[in-house]
Design an enzyme around this catalytic site. Structure first.
Site, mmCIF file in Angstrom:
data_model
loop_
_atom_site.group_PDB
_atom_site.id
_atom_site.type_symbol
_atom_site.label_atom_id
_atom_site.label_comp_id
_atom_site.label_asym_id
_atom_site.label_seq_id
_atom_site.Cartn_x
_atom_site.Cartn_y
_atom_site.Cartn_z
ATOM 1 C CD1 TRP A 149 -2.389 1.651 2.412
ATOM 2 C CD2 TRP A 149 -2.799 1.589 0.227
ATOM 3 N NE1 TRP A 149 -3.387 2.571 2.131
ATOM 4 C CE2 TRP A 149 -3.650 2.537 0.798
ATOM 5 C CE3 TRP A 149 -2.863 1.366 -1.156
ATOM 6 C CZ2 TRP A 149 -4.566 3.287 0.048
ATOM 7 C CZ3 TRP A 149 -3.775 2.111 -1.899
ATOM 8 C CH2 TRP A 149 -4.609 3.054 -1.303
ATOM 9 C CB VAL A 162 -0.525 -6.788 8.939
ATOM 10 C CG1 VAL A 162 -1.522 -6.682 10.084
ATOM 11 C CG2 VAL A 162 0.900 -6.740 9.478
ATOM 12 C CG ASP A 185 -12.504 0.432 2.482
ATOM 13 O OD1 ASP A 185 -12.085 -0.364 1.623
ATOM 14 O OD2 ASP A 185 -11.774 0.918 3.369
ATOM 15 C CB SER A 234 -10.002 -8.224 0.750
ATOM 16 O OG SER A 234 -10.045 -8.190 2.165
ATOM 17 N NE ARG A 235 -3.506 -6.870 3.484
ATOM 18 C CZ ARG A 235 -2.811 -5.828 3.924
ATOM 19 N NH1 ARG A 235 -1.526 -5.963 4.196
ATOM 20 N NH2 ARG A 235 -3.373 -4.661 4.092
ATOM 21 C CB ALA A 238 -1.682 -2.152 -2.794
ATOM 22 C CE LYS A 274 -11.145 -1.665 4.990
ATOM 23 N NZ LYS A 274 -10.149 -2.336 4.153
ATOM 24 C CD GLU A 314 -3.818 -3.427 10.300
ATOM 25 O OE1 GLU A 314 -3.975 -3.834 11.475
ATOM 26 O OE2 GLU A 314 -2.986 -2.554 9.985
ATOM 27 C CB THR A 331 -12.935 -4.992 2.322
ATOM 28 O OG1 THR A 331 -12.407 -3.693 2.076
ATOM 29 C CG2 THR A 331 -11.904 -5.776 3.094
ATOM 30 C CB SER A 375 -7.979 1.866 -2.690
ATOM 31 O OG SER A 375 -7.781 2.050 -1.294
#
Length: 331
Positions: free
Chosen positions: A13, A277, A242, A252-253, A138, A189, A279, A246, A136
């Site tokens: 990011w 990470v 968002d 999305s992680r 990356a 989110k 989050e 996501t 968004s």
């Protein structure tokens, strides 16, 4: 002071934001923890560790020296939320008073239950705070695909400075003044995206997925308003926008983590396989503590917090949500 944008954090990011700034005509200096990352950016113009395959603009430079950012006109901080305080305290001696500092990481500090803007106020009281958040990825930003985000800043002049430094035809920051709303949207989110991934991983269907997004949006908004945010903020890019992104893509992680959980993988194995990470895993328990403090009901987030803390199984969490009493739409 130069017109260079300082970026703390050389993950995907942070590197993508440097690429966005380059398209706006703003050179960037990225602080990287890893020496090999700084070396690769400076010599090969590529972040081969965190954003491989993207050729970076020649105006992007990297450093391992925090003091090098002292002359930058503004900072973007992209370190993980749970390391935010330590990072900011480490950079405190190098920040000029009145410098705009935009927080680009989403989360709630465990233990203190403070938002990142509150952490910033304590660690860098000389900064002008801002929050950058919105739908968004990356990789999209780095490749100049059209993206719109919220830039929340209480001081309009500082906000306009940041917009000018990073905004372009393909990366469009929309200025706002509600930092709390932007932060809660960005934090919650991530938790809800884990739930969305579990729904997909368990094969519960698109109807369940849509219902989760809608009900998740409702509980996200309840918490934000209880903390003093504007309800309209959560209907914008940093909230609903968002959330939809996501919760809708394994890129999305957080959603990919949920997908793996839904398919039966353990959280330990999922985390061990990643170099970035997730989050929502760290934020989920903190979100629930904050919700309890303000008497806000967040059943989906509570289920995720129970799963990631090992207190409840995926199947038990799903059963608990489906057996809740029927309610009216606005509740």
């Amino acid at each position: 002071m130069s017109d260079i944008l300082g970026i703390i954090g050389a993950g995907a990011w942070g590197t993508a934001l440097a690429q966005a700034a380059a398209r706006a005509g703003t050179p960037s200096l990225i602080w990287a923890y890893e020496r090999e990352v700084a070396y690769a950016i400076n010599t090969a113009h590529e972040n081969s560790v965190f954003l491989p395959g993207v050729k970076l603009d020649a105006s992007i430079r990297a450093t391992n020296d925090p003091s090098a950012l002292s002359a930058c006109a503004a900072w973007l901080v992209v370190t993980p939320a749970q390391h935010m305080r330590a990072s900011l305290e480490g950079f405190a001696p190098h920040l000029r008073p009145g410098t705009p500092v935009a927080l680009c990481s989403k989360g709630i500090e465990r233990g203190s239950l403070k938002l990142m803007s509150e952490v910033l106020a304590e660690a860098l009281p000389q900064a002008i705070p801002a929050v950058l958040s919105g739908p968004s990825f990356a990789a999209d930003v780095a490749r100049s695909l059209p993206t719109a985000v919220t830039l929340a800043c209480a001081e309009e002049a500082a906000g306009q400075t940041l917009v000018a430094m990073i905004g372009s035809e393909s990366f469009r920051p929309y200025l706002a003044d509600d930092l709390i709303g932007a932060e809660i949207g960005g934090s919650v989110k991530n938790v809800l995206a884990i739930a969305a991934g579990i729904v997909e991983g368990r094969g519960l269907g698109k109807s369940a997925h849509a219902a989760l997004i809608a009900r998740g949006y409702a509980e996200m908004t309840r918490l934000a308003v209880a903390l003093g945010a504007k309800k309209d903020t959560l209907a914008g890019l940093c909230g609903l926008g968002d959330l939809v992104l996501t919760c809708s893509s394994p890129q999305s992680r957080n959603m990919s983590c949920g997908l793996a959980l839904g398919r039966g993988e353990t959280l330990e194995a999922i985390m061990a396989s990643r170099n970035s990470v997730t989050e929502g895993v760290a934020s989920a328990p903190a979100v629930m503590e904050l919700a309890a403090r303000h008497n806000v009901e967040m059943p989906i987030s509570a289920a995720v917090a129970g799963i990631v803390s090992g207190q409840i199984s995926v199947d038990a969490a799903i059963e608990g949500l489906l057996s809740r009493p029927f309610k009216t739409e606005g509740a």
